[in-house]
Design a protein around this motif. Structure first.
Motif, PDB file in Angstrom:
ATOM      1  N   GLY A  52       0.340 -15.201  34.122  1.00 16.50           N
ATOM      2  CA  GLY A  52       1.676 -15.317  34.701  1.00 16.50           C
ATOM      3  C   GLY A  52       2.188 -16.736  34.808  1.00 16.50           C
ATOM      4  O   GLY A  52       3.196 -16.975  35.479  1.00 16.50           O
TER       5      GLY A  52
ATOM      6  N   LEU B  99      -0.070 -17.191  25.443  1.00 14.89           N
ATOM      7  CA  LEU B  99       1.137 -16.787  26.164  1.00 14.89           C
ATOM      8  C   LEU B  99       1.163 -15.268  26.312  1.00 14.89           C
ATOM      9  O   LEU B  99       1.556 -14.740  27.354  1.00 14.89           O
ATOM     10  CB  LEU B  99       2.398 -17.261  25.430  1.00 14.89           C
ATOM     11  CG  LEU B  99       2.609 -18.767  25.336  1.00 14.89           C
ATOM     12  CD1 LEU B  99       3.883 -19.060  24.544  1.00 14.89           C
ATOM     13  CD2 LEU B  99       2.697 -19.406  26.716  1.00 14.89           C
ATOM     14  N   MET B 100       0.742 -14.578  25.256  1.00 16.77           N
ATOM     15  CA  MET B 100       0.700 -13.109  25.276  1.00 16.77           C
ATOM     16  C   MET B 100      -0.447 -12.622  26.150  1.00 16.77           C
ATOM     17  O   MET B 100      -0.259 -11.785  27.045  1.00 16.77           O
ATOM     18  CB  MET B 100       0.573 -12.618  23.827  1.00 16.77           C
ATOM     19  CG  MET B 100       0.410 -11.124  23.674  1.00 16.77           C
ATOM     20  SD  MET B 100      -1.368 -10.655  23.657  1.00 16.77           S
ATOM     21  CE  MET B 100      -1.269  -9.100  22.780  1.00 16.77           C
TER      22      MET B 100
ATOM     23  N   HIS C  87       0.314 -13.177  29.726  1.00 16.45           N
ATOM     24  CA  HIS C  87       1.704 -12.883  30.121  1.00 16.45           C
ATOM     25  C   HIS C  87       2.333 -14.140  30.736  1.00 16.45           C
ATOM     26  O   HIS C  87       2.828 -14.137  31.876  1.00 16.45           O
ATOM     27  CB  HIS C  87       1.803 -11.707  31.092  1.00 16.45           C
ATOM     28  CG  HIS C  87       3.180 -11.095  31.096  1.00 16.45           C
ATOM     29  ND1 HIS C  87       3.424  -9.753  31.205  1.00 16.45           N
ATOM     30  CD2 HIS C  87       4.412 -11.660  30.966  1.00 16.45           C
ATOM     31  CE1 HIS C  87       4.722  -9.527  31.164  1.00 16.45           C
ATOM     32  NE2 HIS C  87       5.340 -10.678  31.023  1.00 16.45           N
ATOM     33  N   ALA C  88       2.284 -15.198  29.969  1.00 10.06           N
ATOM     34  CA  ALA C  88       2.797 -16.492  30.417  1.00 10.06           C
ATOM     35  C   ALA C  88       4.029 -16.871  29.598  1.00 10.06           C
ATOM     36  O   ALA C  88       4.420 -16.141  28.682  1.00 10.06           O
ATOM     37  CB  ALA C  88       1.708 -17.553  30.258  1.00 10.06           C
TER      38      ALA C  88
ATOM     39  N   THR D 203       1.677  -6.456  35.140  1.00  9.10           N
ATOM     40  CA  THR D 203       0.955  -6.771  33.899  1.00  9.10           C
ATOM     41  C   THR D 203      -0.137  -7.819  34.123  1.00  9.10           C
ATOM     42  O   THR D 203      -0.996  -7.990  33.265  1.00  9.10           O
ATOM     43  CB  THR D 203       1.901  -7.275  32.792  1.00  9.10           C
ATOM     44  OG1 THR D 203       2.546  -8.460  33.239  1.00  9.10           O
ATOM     45  CG2 THR D 203       2.917  -6.215  32.413  1.00  9.10           C
ATOM     46  N   ILE D 204      -0.086  -8.533  35.255  1.00  3.04           N
ATOM     47  CA  ILE D 204      -1.175  -9.487  35.527  1.00  3.04           C
ATOM     48  C   ILE D 204      -2.044  -9.003  36.691  1.00  3.04           C
ATOM     49  O   ILE D 204      -2.783  -9.784  37.290  1.00  3.04           O
ATOM     50  CB  ILE D 204      -0.668 -10.921  35.770  1.00  3.04           C
ATOM     51  CG1 ILE D 204       0.302 -10.982  36.961  1.00  3.04           C
ATOM     52  CG2 ILE D 204      -0.016 -11.486  34.522  1.00  3.04           C
ATOM     53  CD1 ILE D 204       0.594 -12.415  37.431  1.00  3.04           C
TER      54      ILE D 204
ATOM     55  N   VAL E   9       6.131 -13.902  21.844  1.00  2.13           N
ATOM     56  CA  VAL E   9       4.818 -13.821  21.213  1.00  2.13           C
ATOM     57  C   VAL E   9       4.238 -12.447  21.548  1.00  2.13           C
ATOM     58  O   VAL E   9       3.729 -12.219  22.641  1.00  2.13           O
ATOM     59  CB  VAL E   9       3.896 -14.951  21.699  1.00  2.13           C
ATOM     60  CG1 VAL E   9       2.551 -14.879  20.985  1.00  2.13           C
ATOM     61  CG2 VAL E   9       4.561 -16.309  21.483  1.00  2.13           C
ATOM     62  N   VAL E  10       4.369 -11.525  20.590  1.00  3.90           N
ATOM     63  CA  VAL E  10       3.942 -10.141  20.810  1.00  3.90           C
ATOM     64  C   VAL E  10       2.588  -9.883  20.139  1.00  3.90           C
ATOM     65  O   VAL E  10       1.726  -9.232  20.698  1.00  3.90           O
ATOM     66  CB  VAL E  10       5.009  -9.155  20.277  1.00  3.90           C
ATOM     67  CG1 VAL E  10       4.575  -7.712  20.505  1.00  3.90           C
ATOM     68  CG2 VAL E  10       6.363  -9.428  20.929  1.00  3.90           C
TER      69      VAL E  10
ATOM     70  N   PHE F  47      -1.163 -10.861  18.555  1.00  4.13           N
ATOM     71  CA  PHE F  47      -2.257 -11.716  19.030  1.00  4.13           C
ATOM     72  C   PHE F  47      -3.151 -12.148  17.878  1.00  4.13           C
ATOM     73  O   PHE F  47      -3.446 -11.374  16.978  1.00  4.13           O
ATOM     74  CB  PHE F  47      -3.119 -10.960  20.045  1.00  4.13           C
ATOM     75  CG  PHE F  47      -4.261 -11.778  20.576  1.00  4.13           C
ATOM     76  CD1 PHE F  47      -4.056 -12.661  21.624  1.00  4.13           C
ATOM     77  CD2 PHE F  47      -5.537 -11.688  20.017  1.00  4.13           C
ATOM     78  CE1 PHE F  47      -5.109 -13.441  22.118  1.00  4.13           C
ATOM     79  CE2 PHE F  47      -6.590 -12.465  20.506  1.00  4.13           C
ATOM     80  CZ  PHE F  47      -6.371 -13.338  21.552  1.00  4.13           C
TER      81      PHE F  47
ATOM     82  N   LEU G  41       8.062 -16.726  25.182  1.00  4.23           N
ATOM     83  CA  LEU G  41       7.642 -15.763  26.196  1.00  4.23           C
ATOM     84  C   LEU G  41       6.525 -14.882  25.656  1.00  4.23           C
ATOM     85  O   LEU G  41       6.639 -14.337  24.558  1.00  4.23           O
ATOM     86  CB  LEU G  41       8.818 -14.853  26.585  1.00  4.23           C
ATOM     87  CG  LEU G  41      10.131 -15.526  26.985  1.00  4.23           C
ATOM     88  CD1 LEU G  41      11.187 -14.463  27.301  1.00  4.23           C
ATOM     89  CD2 LEU G  41       9.923 -16.439  28.191  1.00  4.23           C
ATOM     90  N   GLY G  42       5.474 -14.758  26.423  1.00  2.55           N
ATOM     91  CA  GLY G  42       4.436 -13.805  26.070  1.00  2.55           C
ATOM     92  C   GLY G  42       4.560 -12.585  26.957  1.00  2.55           C
ATOM     93  O   GLY G  42       5.141 -12.652  28.033  1.00  2.55           O
ATOM     94  N   ASN G  43       4.056 -11.460  26.496  1.00  2.00           N
ATOM     95  CA  ASN G  43       3.921 -10.351  27.441  1.00  2.00           C
ATOM     96  C   ASN G  43       2.714  -9.510  27.087  1.00  2.00           C
ATOM     97  O   ASN G  43       2.413  -9.259  25.929  1.00  2.00           O
ATOM     98  CB  ASN G  43       5.183  -9.502  27.562  1.00  2.00           C
ATOM     99  CG  ASN G  43       5.490  -8.691  26.331  1.00  2.00           C
ATOM    100  OD1 ASN G  43       5.799  -9.248  25.289  1.00  2.00           O
ATOM    101  ND2 ASN G  43       5.418  -7.378  26.454  1.00  2.00           N
ATOM    102  N   TRP G  44       2.034  -9.145  28.127  1.00  2.00           N
ATOM    103  CA  TRP G  44       0.791  -8.399  28.006  1.00  2.00           C
ATOM    104  C   TRP G  44       1.085  -6.948  28.305  1.00  2.00           C
ATOM    105  O   TRP G  44       1.505  -6.610  29.412  1.00  2.00           O
ATOM    106  CB  TRP G  44      -0.236  -8.953  28.978  1.00  2.00           C
ATOM    107  CG  TRP G  44      -1.507  -8.162  29.054  1.00  2.00           C
ATOM    108  CD1 TRP G  44      -1.913  -7.370  30.097  1.00  2.00           C
ATOM    109  CD2 TRP G  44      -2.532  -8.082  28.058  1.00  2.00           C
ATOM    110  NE1 TRP G  44      -3.128  -6.815  29.808  1.00  2.00           N
ATOM    111  CE2 TRP G  44      -3.536  -7.224  28.557  1.00  2.00           C
ATOM    112  CE3 TRP G  44      -2.694  -8.645  26.795  1.00  2.00           C
ATOM    113  CZ2 TRP G  44      -4.689  -6.910  27.844  1.00  2.00           C
ATOM    114  CZ3 TRP G  44      -3.838  -8.336  26.075  1.00  2.00           C
ATOM    115  CH2 TRP G  44      -4.823  -7.487  26.590  1.00  2.00           C
TER     116      TRP G  44
END
Lengths: 357, 357
Positions: A271, A291-292, A295-296, B106-107, B276-277, B279, B299-302
């Motif tokens: 985060g 970043l992925m 989730h940053a 997500t975190i 950034v989707v 990995f 932006l990353g997302n998990w």
């Protein structure tokens, strides 16, 4: 010759900066003439002068984009500004284009940066658009024991990290890390602290760390003494001791160096927000996928919207962000010596060049 | 033996995946037993199986995190879910920790990912927390001519880019770029298109580009044919032709490769958002300072918060995002052959493994 105007011109890479007279009067419609109180020397100026970074305006050009002063003449539609003390934004958006109308003035394609797009602040006077000027309350200024020249650095060194802090959404309880606590990062520490963050300052210069420990940093770390993962581990220990989160750190990279950016990137946790405030031409090698996985996010910001200047100035005028201890004023006519001294790292504070009027 | 339950276990790197019987009944309080309709094969599974990426749960472990099915037994406090058709989130947050309560599920440090933290979906049944399940309206499902197994891929391949698109704030009029239009990127194209974006699809595979041209991409570009700056120039030309902005592009990197990430980073322009989707373990070499110079962000997302699943499912059930043409179903007992086929790039669609009940 009270109204005689002079400016110092960069004529070529590393060439002596030369004095030239010019006539700023009368300003065009929507413009004002500002009698300059002071202009800060930024590493961006040195980049143009020593490193060959290209200015958008052809040489010869007067550098300098951290400007404070007093309006001494106004063009049509700018009468409001007569005789007011002002800070000139380092990046002046046009205010009328599509991006500006959508509130994205930092990417205005018509923006003017003094000392890059137009003649800058190493001068007795400058002609600038009235749009975006930030008015200074001189009664409050006197109360904090600073003068108008001190405030010049608000135009970049203070407002750029201010915008980064606002954009990152620093709030009370956040653990904030500032990497590089020089001319810009020092204000990042103070601003994040003023907004309630608990700030960890990182640098490779003991003197800078000692100073920032007295100005908002709760912990100072010498990056040279903590290689690899030890830096992150030290901050994790600190977070635990203080009861702060082990996630969602907000990291401001202000060193503008390859090593500094790689260090800052390595501190990303779940985060996290990494704010890229400092600039370097160098590429860095990082695992972008983090970043992925965490989730940053990584946020850049260019200059600062003029709309944010009054709030940044308020922090200074309220005494919550100190400017005077971080600047040293020198006569403008010593510009060549001061550039050399800054270039060689001989000054401990940010140089502000002050013209004689 | 209607209720006999089996799962396929990964026992070691590249070792044959082995069938094992187990007893999922009765589920504990707050949990349910899902009879699996289908489970998608994701590159993350291949990473564990072929590349040595470590699972959090020790081996042997059942892989698979893209799961749809029907609840066949409920534990205490989960009675609502009896007999409902559901999608199991690929990442199941606990729902009660500090991060979850602050809307940052997500975190969540207690999150469970099937096929990583707990036994996954390459099985006839799975035991999962009821928290976060996404209910499927089977009447609507029938109306779009899909079956419940088709929806398994919503659990990661659809929802992960959905969260990325929502996080980036794609709106009508935006120019969206998707780099890598395989199993995940293809949905990124469709979702961004459904939300009003004009989408440029980039890949190195002509067949994938041809298919996505029929499913939401307004322009397809083969990255191999456009080296260096030519790719950006081609998109600039397209933007001009379509009257779209030459700033603020929203770029989704879905290839999960070093080359793809460097390409995506090179497309950053003023005000851009890079998502950034995909990995990769590989580091990349990029000029991070461009985020600053362009006032851009990465932006990353998990995974995807379970709260976003219903809206992503709605897009599918409304026929605005198509799933069926992008999946191919195979019997679960062919898992070893299908893993090998996916690993060798022999399948044109995402494999969904379907158990026999």
């Amino acid at each position: 010759m009270a109204n005689a105007a002079f400016r110092w011109m960069m004529t070529g890479l590393g060439q002596p900066i030369a004095l030239a007279q010019f006539d700023p009067f009368p300003p065009a419609s929507g413009e004002v003439v500002v009698e300059i109180a002071g202009c800060g020397v930024c590493h961006t100026d040195l980049g143009y002068y020593y490193d060959g970074v290209r200015t958008k305006h052809d040489l010869p050009l007067t550098l300098g984009h951290e400007i404070s002063g007093r309006v001494v003449e106004t063009g049509a539609d700018a009468a409001y500004w007569a005789d007011r003390a002002v800070i000139v934004p380092a990046v002046i958006p046009c205010g009328t284009c599509d991006a500006c109308r959508r509130g994205k003035s930092t990417i205005c394609p018509n923006q003017k940066m003094p000392g890059n797009d137009i003649h800058g602040g190493f001068a007795t006077h400058i002609v600038v658009p009235a749009h975006g000027l930030c008015e200074v309350d001189e009664t409050k200024l006197k109360a904090i024991g600073a003068d108008l020249a001190d405030l010049s650095v608000i135009a970049d060194a203070v407002t750029t990290p201010y915008q980064a802090v606002i954009q990152a959404g620093v709030r009370p309880g956040d653990l904030v890390i500032v990497n590089g606590v020089g001319g810009v990062g020092g204000y990042a520490v103070q601003i994040a602290h003023a907004l309630g963050g608990t700030v960890v300052a990182i640098d490779v210069n003991e003197a800078k760390l000692a100073k920032i420990a007295e100005n908002g940093a709760a912990l100072t770390l010498d990056a040279r003494a903590l290689p690899g993962r030890e830096l992150k581990a030290a901050i994790q220990t600190f977070a635990k001791e203080r009861g702060l989160r082990k996630t969602e750190w907000i990291i401001f990279e202000c060193s503008g160096t390859r090593a500094g950016q790689e260090t800052a990137f390595s501190l990303i946790n779940h985060g996290a927000t990494l704010c890229v405030v400092g600039f370097t031409m160098d590429k860095v090698e990082v695992r972008l996928s983090n970043l992925m996985a965490y989730h940053a996010r990584a946020l850049g910001n260019w200059g600062c919207s003029p709309e944010l200047y009054p709030a940044a100035l308020d922090l200074v005028l309220a005494g919550r962000v100190k400017v005077a201890p971080f600047v040293e004023k020198h006569p403008l006519d010593q510009i060549n010596q001061i550039f050399a001294a800054v270039h060689h790292g001989e000054l401990k504070r940010r140089a502000v060049l002050v013209p004689v009027h």
